[in-house]
Every structure is written in C-alpha cells, then in structure tokens.
Design an enzyme around this catalytic site. Sequence first.
Site, PDB file in Angstrom:
ATOM      1  N   ARG A 261      16.288 -10.779  -0.084  1.00 22.66           N
ATOM      2  CA  ARG A 261      15.992 -10.096   1.177  1.00 22.66           C
ATOM      3  C   ARG A 261      16.585 -10.817   2.392  1.00 22.66           C
ATOM      4  O   ARG A 261      17.141 -10.181   3.274  1.00 22.66           O
ATOM      5  CB  ARG A 261      14.464 -10.018   1.326  1.00 22.66           C
ATOM      6  CG  ARG A 261      14.008  -9.120   2.442  1.00 22.66           C
ATOM      7  CD  ARG A 261      12.485  -9.267   2.655  1.00 22.66           C
ATOM      8  NE  ARG A 261      11.718  -9.323   1.447  1.00 22.66           N
ATOM      9  CZ  ARG A 261      11.088  -8.272   0.897  1.00 22.66           C
ATOM     10  NH1 ARG A 261      11.165  -7.096   1.472  1.00 22.66           N
ATOM     11  NH2 ARG A 261      10.379  -8.413  -0.199  1.00 22.66           N
ATOM     12  N   TYR A 301       4.919   0.578  -0.660  1.00 19.64           N
ATOM     13  CA  TYR A 301       4.174  -0.564  -0.086  1.00 19.64           C
ATOM     14  C   TYR A 301       3.597  -0.265   1.283  1.00 19.64           C
ATOM     15  O   TYR A 301       3.120  -1.171   1.947  1.00 19.64           O
ATOM     16  CB  TYR A 301       5.105  -1.770   0.097  1.00 19.64           C
ATOM     17  CG  TYR A 301       6.002  -2.107  -1.054  1.00 19.64           C
ATOM     18  CD1 TYR A 301       5.470  -2.561  -2.263  1.00 19.64           C
ATOM     19  CD2 TYR A 301       7.384  -2.035  -0.929  1.00 19.64           C
ATOM     20  CE1 TYR A 301       6.300  -2.886  -3.314  1.00 19.64           C
ATOM     21  CE2 TYR A 301       8.225  -2.371  -1.974  1.00 19.64           C
ATOM     22  CZ  TYR A 301       7.678  -2.798  -3.164  1.00 19.64           C
ATOM     23  OH  TYR A 301       8.501  -3.134  -4.204  1.00 19.64           O
ATOM     24  N   CYS A 327       8.836  16.654  -2.856  1.00 21.99           N
ATOM     25  CA  CYS A 327       7.546  17.332  -2.981  1.00 21.99           C
ATOM     26  C   CYS A 327       6.419  16.367  -3.323  1.00 21.99           C
ATOM     27  O   CYS A 327       5.871  16.406  -4.433  1.00 21.99           O
ATOM     28  CB  CYS A 327       7.652  18.427  -4.029  1.00 21.99           C
ATOM     29  SG  CYS A 327       8.908  19.588  -3.566  1.00 21.99           S
ATOM     30  N   GLU A 328       6.118  15.480  -2.428  1.00 21.17           N
ATOM     31  CA  GLU A 328       5.025  14.518  -2.567  1.00 21.17           C
ATOM     32  C   GLU A 328       4.504  14.251  -1.160  1.00 21.17           C
ATOM     33  O   GLU A 328       5.312  14.020  -0.246  1.00 21.17           O
ATOM     34  CB  GLU A 328       5.538  13.162  -3.084  1.00 21.17           C
ATOM     35  CG  GLU A 328       6.218  13.168  -4.416  1.00 21.17           C
ATOM     36  CD  GLU A 328       5.284  12.891  -5.583  1.00 21.17           C
ATOM     37  OE1 GLU A 328       4.130  12.498  -5.356  1.00 21.17           O
ATOM     38  OE2 GLU A 328       5.744  13.075  -6.718  1.00 21.17           O
ATOM     39  N   TYR A 356      16.374  -3.948  -1.272  1.00 19.30           N
ATOM     40  CA  TYR A 356      15.425  -3.096  -1.980  1.00 19.30           C
ATOM     41  C   TYR A 356      15.417  -1.677  -1.400  1.00 19.30           C
ATOM     42  O   TYR A 356      14.377  -1.035  -1.311  1.00 19.30           O
ATOM     43  CB  TYR A 356      14.013  -3.720  -1.965  1.00 19.30           C
ATOM     44  CG  TYR A 356      14.034  -5.155  -2.457  1.00 19.30           C
ATOM     45  CD1 TYR A 356      14.299  -5.441  -3.784  1.00 19.30           C
ATOM     46  CD2 TYR A 356      13.854  -6.235  -1.585  1.00 19.30           C
ATOM     47  CE1 TYR A 356      14.362  -6.751  -4.246  1.00 19.30           C
ATOM     48  CE2 TYR A 356      13.916  -7.550  -2.027  1.00 19.30           C
ATOM     49  CZ  TYR A 356      14.170  -7.795  -3.359  1.00 19.30           C
ATOM     50  OH  TYR A 356      14.240  -9.091  -3.804  1.00 19.30           O
TER      51      TYR A 356
END
Length: 400
Positions: A261, A301, A327-328, A356
Amino acid sequence: MDFKALANKYNTPLYLYDLDHMSAQYEKLKSAFKGRPSILAYAVKANSNLSVIKHFADLGSGADCVSIGEIRRAILAGIPPYKILFSGVGKNDDEIREAIETDILYINVESEAELSRIENIAKELKKRCRISIRVNPNIDPKTHPYISTGLHANKFGVEISTAKRMYIKSKNSDNLDPVGIHFHIGSQLTELKPIYEASEIVADMLRSLQAIDIELKFFDIGGGLGIKYDNETTIEPYDYAQVILSTLKGLDLTIICEPGRFLTANAGYFLTKVLYEKQNGDKRFVVVDGAMNDLLRPSLYNAFHKLEVVSENDGKKSKADVVGPVCESGDFISKDCFLPILEHNDLIVVHSAGAYGFGMGSNYNTRARSAEVALKNGEDRLIRKRETFDDLIALEREFL
Ligand code: LLP
C-alpha cells in the site's frame, strides 16, 4: 493531472497510476533503512499489473508473492528470483515445487504441517529449500479487523514455541535451510508501538536461536505501513525503520520489508462518470459507471476514499451516496459525502486507489473490468486494455 482529458481518451471506469509517485515512495522507504543491508520486496498483491511490477524491478525492488501466479508475474516483470519471497497460509504442492525449482530467496512457512510438505517436496527434487518462519507475535496492530494478522486469533503464522521447534527441525534436515524469520502484524498500520513490540519479540526469538547455533540472515518485517486516505496520522518511514533497528542492536542481518500500500495507494486514481442523479424520499443518490466490482474496498471494509469532482457545477453541495450499477445495496463508493448537483458525464476521481483496487476487482454482474493507464514523465500509456464481453466468456464451454 488532466483527469478529464484522460477520461475522454481512455473512457471510464478507469484506473490511473502515477509511476513517478511510486518511485518517490520507494526511495523514501529504501533510504530509511540506509546504513543496513536491506531489500524492499514489493507486495505484488497490492497492484499486480506487470508494468507496475516492472517499474519496481527497475528501481531494484524484490517481490513478496502469495501465489505461484504472483511469482510468475514477478519473474516476467524482471524481478530476479534471488529477490523473491513466497508467503501465504496455504501453498499447494505444485506451488511449493515450482518455487523450489525457481530457486527464489526463501519460502515464508506458516505451519508445522507446511514445513513437512516443503521438506518432502525438496527431498523429491533433491534440493535444499531456503525457508523463513512466520512468527505470530500476538500483538494487536490496531487496524481494521479484516486486515489484522498478528494475533493468535488470526490464521497467520505460528507461536514462538512452535517456531522454535520448526527451526530445530529445519537445521537438522538435509533438505531445509533456515535463513530468515518473518512477521507481519497487519496492514494500514498507523501506530508505531505495536510494530516496536512485535519486532522486539521476534528479535528476542532470534537471539535465543543464536544461543542454540541457529544463525539467520534475514529479518523480514512484513509490510503494513499505513497511508493517508483522509486525515490519518501516519508513520514516517524513518521512524518506522528506527524503531525496528533499535530492537536489532548487535545483530548482523539483512532487513527485508514487504510494502504494498505505501508504494502504490496514493499513486492511483479511479475515474468514474456520473450516469444519473436520483432521489428516494430524503435520500440523494449519485449513480456512477464504476462499481464494487471495480473498487471493492468501500463495500468490504467500509473504507473511505477521498472524492474529487470534475464538473462545471460547483454550486451548493448536499449530502449524497455515490453508488454503482451492481445489484447490491452494498455497492457504493462513498456514503454521506457532500457534492454539488451533478450532470450526466461529470467526472468523479476517487483518490488513493492504487493499492487493492483493480486487483480485488471481479466480473460480478458480467461487468468487464476497467482499463489501466500508467503515467510516467508526463506521458500516459495504456497498460491493460479494458475487458470485452468476449474476454469474459472466453473460458466457458458450450452447454452440453
Ligand atoms: N506482507 C504480507 C505477508 C501481507 O499479508 C501483506 C498484505 C503485505 C506484506 C502488504 O501489506 P501492505 O504494505 O500493503 O499493507 N485488501 C486490504 C489489504 C490486505 C492486505 C493483505 N496483506 C485492503 O484493501 O486494505
């Protein structure tokens, strides 16, 4: 950076990576360890595009890999095998065999059972495999529970007492060569204390191994250095290096660090265009063309990513959720952020998306993954084509 021109040239959704920013981060961290032999082994999982890995290879980086696929990528991108590590809690036999045959620097071993498999495979191959053992120091890294790894409650590494047994077994084996010790307590670390405590525990373990004539060469401190997504207080690389080195007085070791990261997150941007505005009762939604299949971190997260709006409208702002077409209900990029009224095709730039981001993407809802573009010395270049429908179905067979 001319986000609008790049969005028009390559279309959206789009990932953009500033390779010069990655170089600056690499140099900052590398120089923090100067005065000690060290290898930065880039954690390939953070952003595994071949051009990104090659960029780090050119800077002299090694690679921390967690699958044979990542090892193959690292080699293809020009990282020499003697700078490649193989970590991960569940390596299969084929992966172990190929890693040994490739003669990488070492395998980070995560259990006694895995050590036995590695020994057997090395024996079959008539080789001696260099290993390092991942110690779980049982330290709370104070980060998001999903990216915390250094507690006994997590699946990673082995306890000190187990590690000791494993080192003795390795030393007495013709097919194992213990060369390193490893710990990684978590990701997005923003406090020094847990790092110091973990390093001290592992350094003490190393001294106790010396007392029984087991001399290791590599002190692998894992990755995890946090970055600013918002207004977090972060750790300076110099201070990070100093607290670790302070635990190693009198020990002559090469430091291995596995940053992911820190090297790539703030060099990356995710560009998405506004499709529609809509209002459900009191709730305002900005529907964009990027979704959780492109950038999963907010959904998984509840991660925060700063948004920058490129629009003619910079009038009064009101609260909105930025959501994708998947579709969520969990498909969102940002919640409760303040935005001006937006028009079709206005651009939203999602910051800190270089780690990520693309790598955790999927084809959910039969959505093609975004293109990736690299920027270097003021030039832009396509480093991964946008997927097509044909790419998505290429591996499927006719219904029999
Ligand atoms: N070394 C080991 C053994 C690791 O497990 C990891 C990350 C790293 C190095 C690199 O850590 P970094 O320097 O990037 O923090 N998907 C999550 C992060 C998962 C990290 C997994 N391991 C996220 O989006 O926050």
